[in-house]
Design a protein around this motif. Structure first.
Motif, PDB file in Angstrom:
ATOM      1  N   THR A   1       0.858  -1.184   0.000  1.00 59.27           N
ATOM      2  CA  THR A   1       0.000   0.000   0.000  1.00 59.27           C
ATOM      3  C   THR A   1       0.896   1.236   0.000  1.00 59.27           C
ATOM      4  O   THR A   1       1.753   1.385   0.882  1.00 59.27           O
ATOM      5  N   TYR A   2       0.693   2.082  -0.993  1.00 57.38           N
ATOM      6  CA  TYR A   2       1.530   3.260  -1.178  1.00 57.38           C
ATOM      7  C   TYR A   2       0.717   4.512  -0.875  1.00 57.38           C
ATOM      8  O   TYR A   2      -0.387   4.679  -1.404  1.00 57.38           O
ATOM      9  N   GLN A   3       1.270   5.387  -0.027  1.00 58.04           N
ATOM     10  CA  GLN A   3       0.603   6.661   0.249  1.00 58.04           C
ATOM     11  C   GLN A   3       1.214   7.726  -0.658  1.00 58.04           C
ATOM     12  O   GLN A   3       2.367   8.111  -0.502  1.00 58.04           O
ATOM     13  N   MET A   4       0.385   8.197  -1.601  1.00 58.84           N
ATOM     14  CA  MET A   4       0.819   9.174  -2.594  1.00 58.84           C
ATOM     15  C   MET A   4       0.332  10.558  -2.178  1.00 58.84           C
ATOM     16  O   MET A   4      -0.830  10.727  -1.787  1.00 58.84           O
ATOM     17  N   LEU A   5       1.203  11.540  -2.280  1.00 59.59           N
ATOM     18  CA  LEU A   5       0.854  12.904  -1.897  1.00 59.59           C
ATOM     19  C   LEU A   5       0.233  13.660  -3.068  1.00 59.59           C
ATOM     20  O   LEU A   5       0.598  13.448  -4.225  1.00 59.59           O
ATOM     21  N   VAL A   6      -0.694  14.554  -2.744  1.00 56.99           N
ATOM     22  CA  VAL A   6      -1.323  15.440  -3.725  1.00 56.99           C
ATOM     23  C   VAL A   6      -0.894  16.863  -3.374  1.00 56.99           C
ATOM     24  O   VAL A   6      -1.404  17.440  -2.393  1.00 56.99           O
ATOM     25  N   PRO A   7       0.046  17.454  -4.111  1.00 50.98           N
ATOM     26  CA  PRO A   7       0.581  18.769  -3.742  1.00 50.98           C
ATOM     27  C   PRO A   7      -0.484  19.844  -3.560  1.00 50.98           C
ATOM     28  O   PRO A   7      -0.396  20.657  -2.639  1.00 50.98           O
ATOM     29  N   SER A   8      -1.505  19.849  -4.392  1.00 50.25           N
ATOM     30  CA  SER A   8      -2.546  20.869  -4.271  1.00 50.25           C
ATOM     31  C   SER A   8      -3.309  20.708  -2.960  1.00 50.25           C
ATOM     32  O   SER A   8      -3.722  21.687  -2.328  1.00 50.25           O
ATOM     33  N   GLY A   9      -3.505  19.469  -2.523  1.00 45.04           N
ATOM     34  CA  GLY A   9      -4.170  19.212  -1.256  1.00 45.04           C
ATOM     35  C   GLY A   9      -3.331  19.642  -0.068  1.00 45.04           C
ATOM     36  O   GLY A   9      -3.849  20.102   0.942  1.00 45.04           O
ATOM     37  N   LEU A  10      -2.000  19.506  -0.186  1.00 40.37           N
ATOM     38  CA  LEU A  10      -1.114  19.938   0.890  1.00 40.37           C
ATOM     39  C   LEU A  10      -1.175  21.451   1.076  1.00 40.37           C
ATOM     40  O   LEU A  10      -1.158  21.956   2.198  1.00 40.37           O
ATOM     41  N   ARG A  11      -1.289  22.181  -0.032  1.00 45.53           N
ATOM     42  CA  ARG A  11      -1.351  23.639   0.054  1.00 45.53           C
ATOM     43  C   ARG A  11      -2.642  24.123   0.691  1.00 45.53           C
ATOM     44  O   ARG A  11      -2.674  25.117   1.398  1.00 45.53           O
ATOM     45  N   SER A  12      -3.735  23.374   0.447  1.00 43.36           N
ATOM     46  CA  SER A  12      -5.037  23.808   0.954  1.00 43.36           C
ATOM     47  C   SER A  12      -5.347  23.270   2.348  1.00 43.36           C
ATOM     48  O   SER A  12      -6.423  23.482   2.868  1.00 43.36           O
ATOM     49  N   GLY A  13      -4.409  22.546   2.936  1.00 43.70           N
ATOM     50  CA  GLY A  13      -4.626  22.012   4.282  1.00 43.70           C
ATOM     51  C   GLY A  13      -5.024  20.563   4.291  1.00 43.70           C
ATOM     52  O   GLY A  13      -4.865  19.867   5.281  1.00 43.70           O
ATOM     53  N   GLY A  14      -5.581  20.060   3.183  1.00 41.82           N
ATOM     54  CA  GLY A  14      -5.878  18.646   3.038  1.00 41.82           C
ATOM     55  C   GLY A  14      -7.116  18.182   3.757  1.00 41.82           C
ATOM     56  O   GLY A  14      -7.607  18.801   4.698  1.00 41.82           O
ATOM     57  N   LYS A  15      -7.692  17.074   3.262  1.00 43.37           N
ATOM     58  CA  LYS A  15      -8.844  16.428   3.880  1.00 43.37           C
ATOM     59  C   LYS A  15      -8.538  14.947   4.012  1.00 43.37           C
ATOM     60  O   LYS A  15      -7.407  14.517   3.817  1.00 43.37           O
ATOM     61  N   GLU A  16      -9.559  14.158   4.324  1.00 42.22           N
ATOM     62  CA  GLU A  16      -9.364  12.721   4.429  1.00 42.22           C
ATOM     63  C   GLU A  16      -8.933  12.148   3.083  1.00 42.22           C
ATOM     64  O   GLU A  16      -9.370  12.603   2.026  1.00 42.22           O
ATOM     65  N   GLY A  17      -8.080  11.135   3.125  1.00 45.62           N
ATOM     66  CA  GLY A  17      -7.566  10.534   1.904  1.00 45.62           C
ATOM     67  C   GLY A  17      -8.668  10.042   0.987  1.00 45.62           C
ATOM     68  O   GLY A  17      -9.611   9.399   1.418  1.00 45.62           O
ATOM     69  N   GLY A  18      -8.549  10.350  -0.314  1.00 50.31           N
ATOM     70  CA  GLY A  18      -9.520   9.896  -1.295  1.00 50.31           C
ATOM     71  C   GLY A  18     -10.643  10.873  -1.549  1.00 50.31           C
ATOM     72  O   GLY A  18     -11.358  10.752  -2.552  1.00 50.31           O
ATOM     73  N   SER A  19     -10.853  11.866  -0.679  1.00 51.83           N
ATOM     74  CA  SER A  19     -11.913  12.851  -0.872  1.00 51.83           C
ATOM     75  C   SER A  19     -11.387  14.011  -1.710  1.00 51.83           C
ATOM     76  O   SER A  19     -10.172  14.225  -1.790  1.00 51.83           O
ATOM     77  N   PRO A  20     -12.275  14.785  -2.344  1.00 51.00           N
ATOM     78  CA  PRO A  20     -11.828  15.931  -3.141  1.00 51.00           C
ATOM     79  C   PRO A  20     -11.027  16.916  -2.294  1.00 51.00           C
ATOM     80  O   PRO A  20     -11.413  17.250  -1.171  1.00 51.00           O
ATOM     81  N   GLY A  21      -9.906  17.359  -2.798  1.00 48.52           N
ATOM     82  CA  GLY A  21      -9.053  18.278  -2.060  1.00 48.52           C
ATOM     83  C   GLY A  21      -8.171  17.613  -1.034  1.00 48.52           C
ATOM     84  O   GLY A  21      -7.536  18.295  -0.223  1.00 48.52           O
ATOM     85  N   ALA A  22      -8.127  16.271  -1.026  1.00 51.74           N
ATOM     86  CA  ALA A  22      -7.317  15.551  -0.047  1.00 51.74           C
ATOM     87  C   ALA A  22      -5.834  15.759  -0.310  1.00 51.74           C
ATOM     88  O   ALA A  22      -5.407  15.993  -1.439  1.00 51.74           O
TER      89      ALA A  22
END
Length: 398
Positions: free
Chosen positions: A62-83
């Protein structure tokens, strides 16, 4: 003139070679799939088929992949929009094959240079067909990997730990990586187990421990340790108190609290620094070890009506805390000597470094063969020095 032109031509070709090869492997940052955490579990559903066919068991990565845009916006639960992250799992029979399968499933090439944690389930590492060193081989050999990646052994499924609530962090791998450093505030978890350190222990063929991680309510717990033998096979988990004793015996205590009772009440000793010294004496084929532990710190909690400014009170508390450290250490020694017969304390390494000739005679029978470690005499002595009493002498009047 001809010679000058030849030299100029050669220099020009060399200059072109340097300039044109500078970015030959460049990948734009928005095309990279940043992997922050990896969890390795054994695939239970196809276990019977693998055994019948005599093949290595299938593993789930299981690989945890980062979403740079989500990191900038504070992030949400994994898999949800803006995560800030998402987890992706694949199944194969080797770590290298997992990475290849992963690359075929994601739009961005997995990039491991920012990998923070590797979580291995206890079911995967205790399977005799999955060699622990082989599991780590890919992470050690790949040129994108760093030597300071933290390795932890999960009690149960490892992949679910990459989905815990990340509390003050943007994603679970960062939460786990941050919590690892809290060993400086407690005696009951092992220091960080970086992959470089684990590799060194494997090459030395000695017993060692790795940080344990388990799910606890909505978060995680790092109390305890995973014990491996000198053939880098998983043995068992040590409890929190056994891990505390091991930290004192190895000189790995950086802080934490020792608690004991005095006059039917609880008193606490806040450790600021601790050291240990080992002395060894040979007695025939056996050795007698004396482990001397010294701890300094301050009073964290005292009895309400006790005047801690009195020298007699201080000496009594020091003796009680020293006795508690000895009992904690002796409990760990009994577990390692009598139950598991594994020298995770490092006494064999002490003999190797200080009494090489004797060690060469006995090394093959230290943990294996005659198991001399299990019969060794180990005495623990502790000395506690209370350096500060805190901001008050008494909690209330006597």
């Amino acid at each position: 003139m001809t010679s000058w032109r030849k030299r100029a031509t050669v220099l020009l070709f060399l200059l072109h070679a340097v300039l044109l090869s500078a970015c030959w492997d460049r990948v734009e940052i928005d095309q990279r799939g940043f992997v922050a955490g990896v969890a390795i579990d054994k695939e239970p559903q196809r276990e019977e088929t693998s055994q019948k066919q005599g093949k290595a068991p299938e593993i789930v990565g299981t690989y945890q992949m980062l979403v740079p845009s989500g990191l900038r916006s504070g992030g949400k639960e994994g898999g949800s929009p803006g995560a800030a992250f998402f987890n992706m799992s694949v199944t194969e029979r080797s770590i290298m094959a997992l990475s290849a399968r992963m690359a075929a499933k994601t739009s961005r090439t997995p990039y491991f240079e920012h990998l923070q944690v590797i979580l291995l389930s206890n079911e995967a590492v205790k399977d005799g067909r999955l060699d622990f060193a082989d599991i780590l081989d890919f992470f050690l050999r790949n040129n994108e990997m760093r030597r300071d990646i933290n390795v932890l052994i999960a009690d149960g499924d490892a992949k679910r730990l990459l989905s815990v609530k990340s509390m003050n962090e943007s994603y679970p791998a960062a939460y786990i990586d941050s919590a690892i450093n809290n060993y400086k505030k407690t005696c009951y978890m092992r220091p960080e187990s970086r992959i470089g350190y684990v590799h060194e222990q494997i090459l030395k063929n000695v017993s060692f421990t790795i940080q344990k991680i388990s799910a606890y309510e909505d978060g995680i717990s790092l109390t305890g340790a995973a014990l491996f033998d000198s053939h880098h096979r998983f043995v068992a988990f040590l409890s929190g108190s056994e891990t505390g004793g091991l930290n004192f015996l190895k000189g790995d205590v950086k802080g934490g609290v020792v608690e004991t009772s005095m006059d039917d009440d609880i008193i606490d000793f806040d450790i600021e620094r601790a050291t240990r010294n080992i002395k060894a004496r040979r007695e025939g084929d056996n050795f007698k070890f004396t482990v001397e532990i010294e701890a300094e710190g301050t009073i964290g909690k005292s009895i309400r009506k006790l005047d801690v400014a009195k020298l007699s009170s201080i000496r009594k508390m020091e003796d009680l805390f020293a006795k508690e450290i000895v009992q904690l250490s002796e409990k760990t020694i009994r577990t390692l000597q009598k139950k598991y017969k594994k020298d995770a304390i490092g006494l064999g390494m002490h003999l190797y470094q200080n009494k090489l000739m004797s060690w060469e005679e006995l090394s093959e029978n230290w943990e294996d063969g005659r198991q001399l470690f299990a019969d060794a005499t180990i005495e623990v002595k502790a000395e506690v020095n209370i350096r500060r009493l805190g901001n008050i002498n008494q909690s209330e009047r006597r």
